[in-house]
Design a protein around this motif. Structure first.
Motif, PDB file in Angstrom:
ATOM      1  N   LEU A  36      74.026  64.473  16.603  1.00  0.00           N
ATOM      2  CA  LEU A  36      74.720  63.725  17.461  1.00  0.00           C
ATOM      3  C   LEU A  36      75.979  64.568  17.977  1.00  0.00           C
ATOM      4  O   LEU A  36      76.470  65.327  17.541  1.00  0.00           O
ATOM      5  N   PRO A  37      76.500  64.152  19.086  1.00  0.00           N
ATOM      6  CA  PRO A  37      77.782  65.119  19.651  1.00  0.00           C
ATOM      7  C   PRO A  37      78.885  64.908  18.589  1.00  0.00           C
ATOM      8  O   PRO A  37      79.019  63.640  17.886  1.00  0.00           O
ATOM      9  N   LEU A  38      79.479  65.915  18.320  1.00  0.00           N
ATOM     10  CA  LEU A  38      80.687  66.193  17.601  1.00  0.00           C
ATOM     11  C   LEU A  38      82.047  65.323  18.023  1.00  0.00           C
ATOM     12  O   LEU A  38      82.337  65.578  19.160  1.00  0.00           O
ATOM     13  N   ASP A  39      82.767  64.625  16.900  1.00  0.00           N
ATOM     14  CA  ASP A  39      83.828  64.117  17.480  1.00  0.00           C
ATOM     15  C   ASP A  39      84.813  65.351  16.795  1.00  0.00           C
ATOM     16  O   ASP A  39      85.174  64.984  15.493  1.00  0.00           O
ATOM     17  N   ILE A  40      85.527  66.192  17.504  1.00  0.00           N
ATOM     18  CA  ILE A  40      86.128  67.345  16.877  1.00  0.00           C
ATOM     19  C   ILE A  40      87.496  66.604  16.123  1.00  0.00           C
ATOM     20  O   ILE A  40      88.156  65.940  16.847  1.00  0.00           O
ATOM     21  N   ASN A  41      87.682  67.036  15.003  1.00  0.00           N
ATOM     22  CA  ASN A  41      88.794  66.765  14.279  1.00  0.00           C
ATOM     23  C   ASN A  41      89.840  67.671  14.529  1.00  0.00           C
ATOM     24  O   ASN A  41      90.035  68.570  13.757  1.00  0.00           O
ATOM     25  N   TRP A  42      90.829  67.811  15.318  1.00  0.00           N
ATOM     26  CA  TRP A  42      91.805  68.484  15.756  1.00  0.00           C
ATOM     27  C   TRP A  42      93.096  68.628  14.744  1.00  0.00           C
ATOM     28  O   TRP A  42      93.434  69.715  14.583  1.00  0.00           O
ATOM     29  N   LYS A  43      92.934  67.673  14.129  1.00  0.00           N
ATOM     30  CA  LYS A  43      94.213  67.373  13.131  1.00  0.00           C
ATOM     31  C   LYS A  43      93.729  68.333  11.980  1.00  0.00           C
ATOM     32  O   LYS A  43      94.693  69.218  11.485  1.00  0.00           O
ATOM     33  N   ARG A  44      92.605  68.292  11.564  1.00  0.00           N
ATOM     34  CA  ARG A  44      92.003  69.045  10.338  1.00  0.00           C
ATOM     35  C   ARG A  44      91.989  70.347  10.905  1.00  0.00           C
ATOM     36  O   ARG A  44      92.614  71.177   9.819  1.00  0.00           O
ATOM     37  N   LEU A  45      91.647  71.080  11.909  1.00  0.00           N
ATOM     38  CA  LEU A  45      91.899  72.372  12.533  1.00  0.00           C
ATOM     39  C   LEU A  45      93.222  72.592  12.404  1.00  0.00           C
ATOM     40  O   LEU A  45      93.540  74.028  12.037  1.00  0.00           O
ATOM     41  N   HIS A  46      94.069  72.075  12.842  1.00  0.00           N
ATOM     42  CA  HIS A  46      95.669  72.336  12.998  1.00  0.00           C
ATOM     43  C   HIS A  46      96.176  72.595  11.596  1.00  0.00           C
ATOM     44  O   HIS A  46      96.692  73.538  11.226  1.00  0.00           O
ATOM     45  N   GLU A  47      95.762  71.642  10.400  1.00  0.00           N
ATOM     46  CA  GLU A  47      96.190  71.896   9.193  1.00  0.00           C
ATOM     47  C   GLU A  47      95.548  73.092   8.602  1.00  0.00           C
ATOM     48  O   GLU A  47      96.479  73.740   7.570  1.00  0.00           O
ATOM     49  N   ASP A  48      94.336  73.628   8.955  1.00  0.00           N
ATOM     50  CA  ASP A  48      93.652  74.622   8.376  1.00  0.00           C
ATOM     51  C   ASP A  48      94.510  75.639   9.086  1.00  0.00           C
ATOM     52  O   ASP A  48      94.721  76.949   8.042  1.00  0.00           O
ATOM     53  N   LEU A  49      94.948  75.810   9.970  1.00  0.00           N
ATOM     54  CA  LEU A  49      95.730  77.050  10.766  1.00  0.00           C
ATOM     55  C   LEU A  49      97.047  76.967   9.755  1.00  0.00           C
ATOM     56  O   LEU A  49      97.411  78.193   9.803  1.00  0.00           O
ATOM     57  N   THR A  50      97.707  75.989   9.848  1.00  0.00           N
ATOM     58  CA  THR A  50      98.860  75.892   9.095  1.00  0.00           C
ATOM     59  C   THR A  50      98.842  76.438   7.677  1.00  0.00           C
ATOM     60  O   THR A  50      99.931  77.196   7.197  1.00  0.00           O
ATOM     61  N   VAL A  51      97.806  76.060   6.910  1.00  0.00           N
ATOM     62  CA  VAL A  51      97.807  76.746   5.745  1.00  0.00           C
ATOM     63  C   VAL A  51      97.727  78.323   5.689  1.00  0.00           C
ATOM     64  O   VAL A  51      98.060  78.972   4.565  1.00  0.00           O
ATOM     65  N   GLN A  52      97.044  78.672   6.924  1.00  0.00           N
ATOM     66  CA  GLN A  52      97.061  80.183   6.702  1.00  0.00           C
ATOM     67  C   GLN A  52      98.404  80.919   7.379  1.00  0.00           C
ATOM     68  O   GLN A  52      98.309  82.138   7.375  1.00  0.00           O
ATOM     69  N   GLY A  53      99.269  79.864   7.460  1.00  0.00           N
ATOM     70  CA  GLY A  53     100.543  80.670   8.115  1.00  0.00           C
ATOM     71  C   GLY A  53     100.655  80.938   9.504  1.00  0.00           C
ATOM     72  O   GLY A  53     101.471  81.400  10.021  1.00  0.00           O
ATOM     73  N   LEU A  54      99.572  80.268  10.076  1.00  0.00           N
ATOM     74  CA  LEU A  54      99.442  80.117  11.641  1.00  0.00           C
ATOM     75  C   LEU A  54     100.261  79.112  12.511  1.00  0.00           C
ATOM     76  O   LEU A  54      99.619  77.979  12.326  1.00  0.00           O
TER      77      LEU A  54
END
Length: 77
Positions: free
Chosen positions: A54-72
């Motif tokens: 099925l088409p992906l419902d992209i979780n932008w909040k999770r991607l933002h949090e992943d970048l924040t954890v990496q210091g970006l």
């Protein structure tokens, strides 16, 4: 997540990627993406892929949090 919240986090991810020279690569055709990867210098920093066909419902909040954890963080506004 409603549409307004998705737009807020998409813009945050996009601005962070622009600031740190990170590429956003989509897997699939527009309106029917199966995955998204955030890639810098050939290394995948974060990704989100569909578990089924099925088409992906992209979780932008999770991607933002992943970048924040990496210091970006941050970006132009």
């Amino acid at each position: 997540m409603n549409a307004q919240e998705k737009k807020v986090y998409y813009n945050r991810v996009r601005r962070t990627c622009a600031k740190h020279d990170i590429d956003i690569e989509y897997d699939g055709v527009p309106k029917c993406y199966m995955g998204v990867d955030l890639i810098k210098d050939g290394e995948t920093l974060a990704s989100h892929h569909a578990d089924n066909y099925l088409p992906l419902d992209i979780n932008w909040k999770r991607l933002h949090e992943d970048l924040t954890v990496q210091g970006l963080t941050g970006g132009i506004k």
